[in-house]
Scaffold this active site. Structure first.
Site: not given
Ligand code: AMP
Ligand code: MG
Length: 519
Positions: A101, A104, A136-137, A194, A271
């Site tokens: 999901g 962030r 932390d989002g 975005r 994802d």
């Molecule tokens: P990504 O590597 O950016 O594709 O992230 C993989 C998953 O981790 C996704 O569900 C992101 O929303 C979550 N995620 C990555 N970084 C953060 C963050 N700083 N805070 C919350 N969720 C994160």
């Molecule tokens: Mg992602």
């Protein structure tokens, strides 16, 4: 201020959860959660894309209005915005990861532009959601600059991609341990807005299927086809089959374009695969400097290098296989899904021939030309030649009287140059013979090569220089780099430095050759 017109189909037509709270939890039977962005201390507009602002109907006064920075930092909403976080799963590095999901990312709404095009606006780094899983989002300035600049650069290069409207500084620190090695530090925080017609991912379909929720899967498939593939006619299984074939075709063209310009996504988890065939989620991506099909910028993947440059076409096929599995419950017989995957291979082979034809300056390319290109690439690999400089220089070399001095700037190791040039002589004889058979006249050929071989790409070190400056308080470099990248196929006098090969200092420097997911 003329706020954009919002028409929010995703939340209006698809089931969302009600009031689940921000604690991490399994979200079942729903494709999104309502969530408000978390306000930041001091929003400040750092950069924006003129083209994207224009497409969305924002004029200079709108952008200068302090409300603009407030909205795109997550501190305020325009009327009609209805923020949500999407629910999806995914295969990460080959393993099913369950529910992921938007941890962030927070979508604000769907804009209908003056020309009728639809654009979803999504903030990245605007605070926690039910999918944040303890993180932390937030996002740091460095990774936000990378996403903002590269999305727009890819668009100008002609590569299908999500776009970016603006980059807003949050005025708040964000703590990151860049290489997960016990050295956390506080970095400036930022939020990127975005923009894309849809942010639905392969993983959006995988999650309901993994839970046996075929009704939800069907709802999302029907919604996606109706909203984002309106050109598809038909119904039932044949419509689903046509749609899957389209996704396969689009994914093939996207990856072929990555290979053309030397882009390495770095995290091709399902994802991060857009159902529209757009480049999605700019994290530890990178650009090929010295040609190396085994290179990946992602330190998290340094051991196996699953997402290395040269493997991207196969990985996309594997990812489409996961999407096919997710869609299987919509089919009585999975033959059309198999046909779609075959279609990917055929579409990729076709797109690859087009890329080869463009880069080598041929009217059309066949299998022998693809093989000729592969030989040039192996030579580039051994010779440690810069990909962008090499291809851009080809059009300036007289095929009949080749002078390879035009390639001098492309070599990273002068020692290898001496050994490599005689080998290139052999290759060139065959290339020149091939050009003699080709019907294109020289001026047309030159133009074709110019448009297939960019002069400027957002090289890793260029981005890092801009980031270093921004972290010192000088943010002008962001707009300067973006300005160059708006015309990647033009020679821009006075801006030669932006086309230079990677300097030695950048070879092993963090951010230039090594990036992590910790953005
Ligand atoms: P990504 O590597 O950016 O594709 O992230 C993989 C998953 O981790 C996704 O569900 C992101 O929303 C979550 N995620 C990555 N970084 C953060 C963050 N700083 N805070 C919350 N969720 C994160
Ligand atoms: Mg992602």
């Amino acid at each position: 201020m003329t706020a954009p017109r919002f028409d929010n189909h995703f939340v209006a037509e698809l089931p969302g959860e009600r009031d689940g709270g921000l604690q991490p939890h399994a979200v079942e039977g729903a494709l999104w959660s309502p969530v408000a962005p978390t306000p930041v201390a001091a929003p400040r507009l750092v950069a924006y894309s003129a083209e994207m602002a224009d497409a969305l109907g924002f004029d200079a006064a709108d952008i200068a209005d302090p409300l603009f920075a407030q909205v795109f930092a997550g501190n305020a909403l325009y009327p009609g915005m209805q923020p949500w976080a999407a629910n999806y799963g995914g295969h990460q590095f080959g393993q099913w990861a369950g529910q992921l999901g938007d941890g962030r990312a927070i979508s604000l709404g769907e804009v209908v532009a003056a020309d009728g095009r639809r654009w979803e606006l999504q903030l990245k780094g605007a605070g926690t959601t039910p999918y944040s899983r303890g993180a932390d989002g937030r996002a740091v300035l460095r990774s936000s600059i990378r996403e903002f600049v590269c999305s727009e650069a890819m668009h100008h290069l002609g590569v299908p991609t999500t776009r970016a409207l603006c980059l807003v500084g949050s005025g708040e620190p964000v703590v990151r341990d860049m290489f997960y090695d016990g050295h956390p530090r506080a970095e400036p925080g930022a939020v990127v807005c975005r923009v894309a017609p849809s942010f639905v991912r392969f993983g959006s379909f995988e999650l309901p299927t993994s839970r046996g929720d075929v009704a939800l899967l069907r709802q999302l498939a029907d919604f996606t086809i109706a909203r984002d593939f309106p050109e598809l006619r038909g119904q039932g299984e044949s419509l689903y089959a046509d749609w899957f074939a389209q996704v396969c075709e689009r994914t093939a063209s996207m990856v072929a374009q990555w290979m053309r310009v030397g882009f390495v996504h770095g995290v091709m988890n399902t994802d991060n695969m857009s159902i529209l065939g757009l480049t999605l989620d700019y994290g530890p991506y990178g650009w090929i400097d010295d040609y190396d099909p085994d290179w990946t910028p992602n330190t998290t993947d340094a051991q196996r290098r699953r997402y290395r440059f040269g493997w991207q076409p196969q990985v996309a096929h594997w990812n489409l296989g996961r999407l096919a599995q997710a869609l299987a419950p919509l089919f009585g017989d999975v033959q059309p899904l198999r046909a779609g995957l075959e279609r990917y291979l055929a579409a990729y082979a076709r797109a690859e021939r087009e890329v080869v034809a463009g880069k080598l300056g041929l009217a059309q390319a066949g299998d022998a030309d693809v093989a000729l290109m592969a030989e040039l690439q192996s030579w580039m690999h051994v010779a440690q030649v810069d990909m962008t400089l090499l291809f851009r220089a080809l059009m300036d070399i007289d095929p009949e009287r080749p002078d390879f001095a035009a390639l001098d700037a492309a070599f990273y190791d002068p020692g290898r140059r001496e050994a490599a040039l005689p080998v290139l002589d052999g290759w060139w004889l065959r290339y020149a013979a091939r050009l003699r058979e080709d019907p294109l006249d020289p001026a047309v050929r030159r133009q074709r090569m110019r448009l297939a071989n960019p002069r400027y790409v957002p090289r890793n070190y260029l981005l890092q220089q801009v980031i270093d400056r921004a972290e010192q308080g000088d943010e002008a470099g962001i707009g300067e780099l973006l300005e160059v990248l708006r015309h990647p196929y033009d020679d821009q006098p006075g801006r030669e430095a932006y086309a230079a090969r990677r300097p030695d200092w950048a070879r092993e420097r963090a951010g230039c050759s090594m990036l992590s997911c910790s953005s």
